[in-house]
Write a protein that holds these residues in place. Structure first.
Motif, short mmCIF file in Angstrom:
data_model
loop_
_atom_site.label_atom_id
_atom_site.label_comp_id
_atom_site.label_asym_id
_atom_site.label_seq_id
_atom_site.Cartn_x
_atom_site.Cartn_y
_atom_site.Cartn_z
N LEU A 164 0.87 -1.18 0.00
CA LEU A 164 0.00 0.00 0.00
C LEU A 164 0.90 1.22 0.00
CD1 LEU A 164 -1.73 2.31 1.71
CD2 LEU A 164 -2.98 0.86 0.12
N HIS A 165 0.64 2.12 -0.96
CA HIS A 165 1.46 3.32 -1.10
C HIS A 165 0.65 4.55 -0.74
CE1 HIS A 165 4.57 1.32 -3.75
NE2 HIS A 165 3.57 0.48 -3.86
N TRP A 166 1.28 5.51 -0.09
CA TRP A 166 0.68 6.83 0.13
C TRP A 166 1.53 7.89 -0.58
CZ3 TRP A 166 -3.91 8.23 2.07
CH2 TRP A 166 -4.58 7.35 2.93
N TYR A 167 0.84 8.81 -1.25
CA TYR A 167 1.51 9.91 -1.95
C TYR A 167 0.85 11.22 -1.57
CZ TYR A 167 3.89 6.61 -5.02
OH TYR A 167 4.68 5.61 -5.51
N ARG A 168 1.64 12.28 -1.62
CA ARG A 168 1.10 13.63 -1.46
C ARG A 168 1.24 14.34 -2.79
NH1 ARG A 168 3.64 16.84 3.17
NH2 ARG A 168 5.49 16.75 1.87
N TRP A 169 0.15 15.00 -3.20
CA TRP A 169 0.14 15.68 -4.50
C TRP A 169 -0.26 17.12 -4.29
CZ3 TRP A 169 -3.17 13.86 -9.28
CH2 TRP A 169 -2.65 14.45 -10.43
N GLU A 170 0.74 18.01 -4.36
CA GLU A 170 0.46 19.44 -4.22
C GLU A 170 0.13 20.02 -5.57
OE1 GLU A 170 4.27 19.77 -1.47
OE2 GLU A 170 3.20 21.68 -1.56
N THR A 171 -0.68 21.05 -5.55
CA THR A 171 -1.11 21.71 -6.79
C THR A 171 0.11 22.16 -7.58
OG1 THR A 171 -3.08 22.46 -5.65
CG2 THR A 171 -2.52 23.58 -7.71
N ALA A 172 0.08 21.94 -8.85
CA ALA A 172 1.13 22.34 -9.79
C ALA A 172 2.45 21.59 -9.59
CB ALA A 172 1.38 23.84 -9.76
N LYS A 173 2.42 20.55 -8.80
CA LYS A 173 3.61 19.71 -8.63
C LYS A 173 3.27 18.27 -8.98
CE LYS A 173 5.81 22.44 -5.00
NZ LYS A 173 6.39 22.42 -3.64
N SER A 174 4.29 17.40 -8.97
CA SER A 174 4.05 15.99 -9.22
C SER A 174 3.83 15.26 -7.90
CB SER A 174 5.27 15.38 -9.93
OG SER A 174 5.49 16.02 -11.16
N PRO A 175 3.12 14.14 -7.93
CA PRO A 175 2.93 13.37 -6.68
C PRO A 175 4.28 12.97 -6.08
CG PRO A 175 1.45 12.57 -8.39
CD PRO A 175 2.38 13.54 -9.05
N GLU A 176 4.31 13.00 -4.76
CA GLU A 176 5.54 12.69 -4.03
C GLU A 176 5.25 11.56 -3.05
OE1 GLU A 176 6.59 15.92 -1.55
OE2 GLU A 176 8.25 14.88 -0.59
N ALA A 177 6.10 10.54 -3.07
CA ALA A 177 5.87 9.38 -2.21
C ALA A 177 6.02 9.74 -0.74
CB ALA A 177 6.85 8.27 -2.58
N LEU A 178 5.08 9.24 0.07
CA LEU A 178 5.16 9.39 1.52
C LEU A 178 5.60 8.08 2.17
CD1 LEU A 178 1.91 11.44 2.30
CD2 LEU A 178 4.27 12.23 2.57
N PHE A 179 4.82 7.03 1.92
CA PHE A 179 5.10 5.75 2.56
C PHE A 179 4.83 4.59 1.61
CE2 PHE A 179 5.46 7.91 6.47
CZ PHE A 179 4.35 8.71 6.69
N VAL A 180 5.59 3.52 1.82
CA VAL A 180 5.29 2.23 1.20
C VAL A 180 5.11 1.26 2.36
CG1 VAL A 180 6.09 0.37 -0.30
CG2 VAL A 180 6.75 2.74 -0.78
N MET A 181 3.96 0.61 2.43
CA MET A 181 3.65 -0.24 3.58
C MET A 181 3.35 -1.65 3.09
SD MET A 181 1.32 2.53 5.61
CE MET A 181 1.75 1.98 7.26
N THR A 182 3.92 -2.62 3.78
CA THR A 182 3.78 -3.99 3.31
C THR A 182 3.27 -4.96 4.36
OG1 THR A 182 6.11 -4.38 3.84
CG2 THR A 182 5.61 -3.74 1.57
N LEU A 183 3.49 -4.68 5.63
CA LEU A 183 3.15 -5.66 6.67
C LEU A 183 1.92 -5.24 7.47
CD1 LEU A 183 6.74 -6.33 8.01
CD2 LEU A 183 5.42 -7.75 6.44
N ASN A 184 1.06 -6.19 7.75
CA ASN A 184 -0.10 -5.92 8.58
C ASN A 184 0.36 -5.38 9.94
OD1 ASN A 184 -2.89 -5.95 9.30
ND2 ASN A 184 -2.51 -7.78 10.51
N GLY A 185 -0.26 -4.29 10.38
CA GLY A 185 0.14 -3.69 11.64
C GLY A 185 1.26 -2.67 11.51
N ASP A 186 1.78 -2.54 10.28
CA ASP A 186 2.86 -1.58 10.01
C ASP A 186 2.42 -0.18 10.43
OD1 ASP A 186 4.96 -1.69 7.00
OD2 ASP A 186 5.42 -1.72 9.14
N GLU A 187 3.36 0.56 10.97
CA GLU A 187 3.12 1.97 11.25
C GLU A 187 4.36 2.72 10.81
OE1 GLU A 187 1.43 2.76 15.05
OE2 GLU A 187 1.92 4.90 14.99
N LYS A 188 4.14 3.74 9.97
CA LYS A 188 5.28 4.51 9.46
C LYS A 188 5.08 5.97 9.83
CE LYS A 188 7.10 1.30 6.38
NZ LYS A 188 8.12 1.09 5.38
#
Lengths: 114, 111
Positions: free
Chosen positions: B33-57
């Motif tokens: 599961l990936h999370w990205y932040r996308w600011e106006t007029a910019k490209s999406p930027e990766a926040l987190f890549v999560m793979t394990l149940n219970g993961d906290e980043k």
């Protein structure tokens, strides 16, 4: 390290024409994916390439096609352009699609069809 | 048909307040599961890549949790700042490498 480079940045085409967009991934990245973003819509996934093979494909008509070269550079082609194809086209590269690594996005190509 | 839902669609938060939003995804064939932040007029930027149940980043004031058994992930922002205004996207990668994106949560921080 250079980022993901997309060319051209802006493009104006007329209906019925075709267009080719280019994406150069970060050096060493083997996966390239393409997205379409239209006003009011989120990212619509087009396709993903890994080592010159299309790994995934979104729900777009056959007018949208792509390919990846041996140096990992990728091109996207849209034939018989329609007004609705006007959008920002983004590509993203990641190091290895077989591992869940983050993707890095280019600045996009803004295509306007008139 | 695999589907990824993000809620709410948009959110207005007072500067300094904390907030959170949800990404719901299929609970089977999970790979990442990936999370990205996308600011106006910019490209999406990766926040987190999560793979394990219970993961906290965590990255600064932003953190995310993952529950693969029930198919959801939460993104938390503590002490919201104007620069947090963006669209937050999640993407689900299935075990067959299929990648499905949510429509995003648009966050607006009010000063």
């Amino acid at each position: 390290k250079a980022g993901v480079t997309q060319t051209p940045r802006y493009l104006i085409k007329t209906r019925g024409q075709q267009v080719t967009l280019s994406c150069s991934p970060i050096s060493g990245h083997r996966s390239v994916s393409w997205y379409q973003q239209t006003p009011g819509q989120g990212l619509q996934f087009l396709f993903e390439y890994f080592s010159e093979t299309q790994r995934n494909k979104g729900n777009f008509p056959g007018r949208f096609s792509g390919r990846q070269f041996s140096n990992s550079r990728s091109e996207m082609n849209v034939s018989t352009l329609e007004l609705g194809d006007s959008a920002l086209y983004l590509c993203a590269s990641s190091s290895n699609v077989q591992e869940p690594t983050e993707a890095f996005f280019g600045q996009g190509t803004r295509l306007t069809v008139v | 048909i695999l589907n990824v839902e993000q809620s709410p669609q948009s959110l207005h938060v007072q500067e300094g307040d904390s907030t959170n939003f949800t990404c719901s995804f299929p609970s089977s064939n999970f790979y990442a599961l990936h999370w990205y932040r996308w600011e106006t007029a910019k490209s999406p930027e990766a926040l987190f890549v999560m793979t394990l149940n219970g993961d906290e980043k965590k990255k600064g004031r932003i953190s995310a949790t993952l529950n693969t058994k029930e198919g959801y992930s939460y993104l938390y922002i503590k002490g919201s700042q104007p620069e947090d205004s963006a669209t937050y996207l999640c993407a689900f990668r299935a075990s067959n490498y299929q990648l499905i994106w949510g429509a995003g949560t648009k966050l607006i921080i009010k000063p």
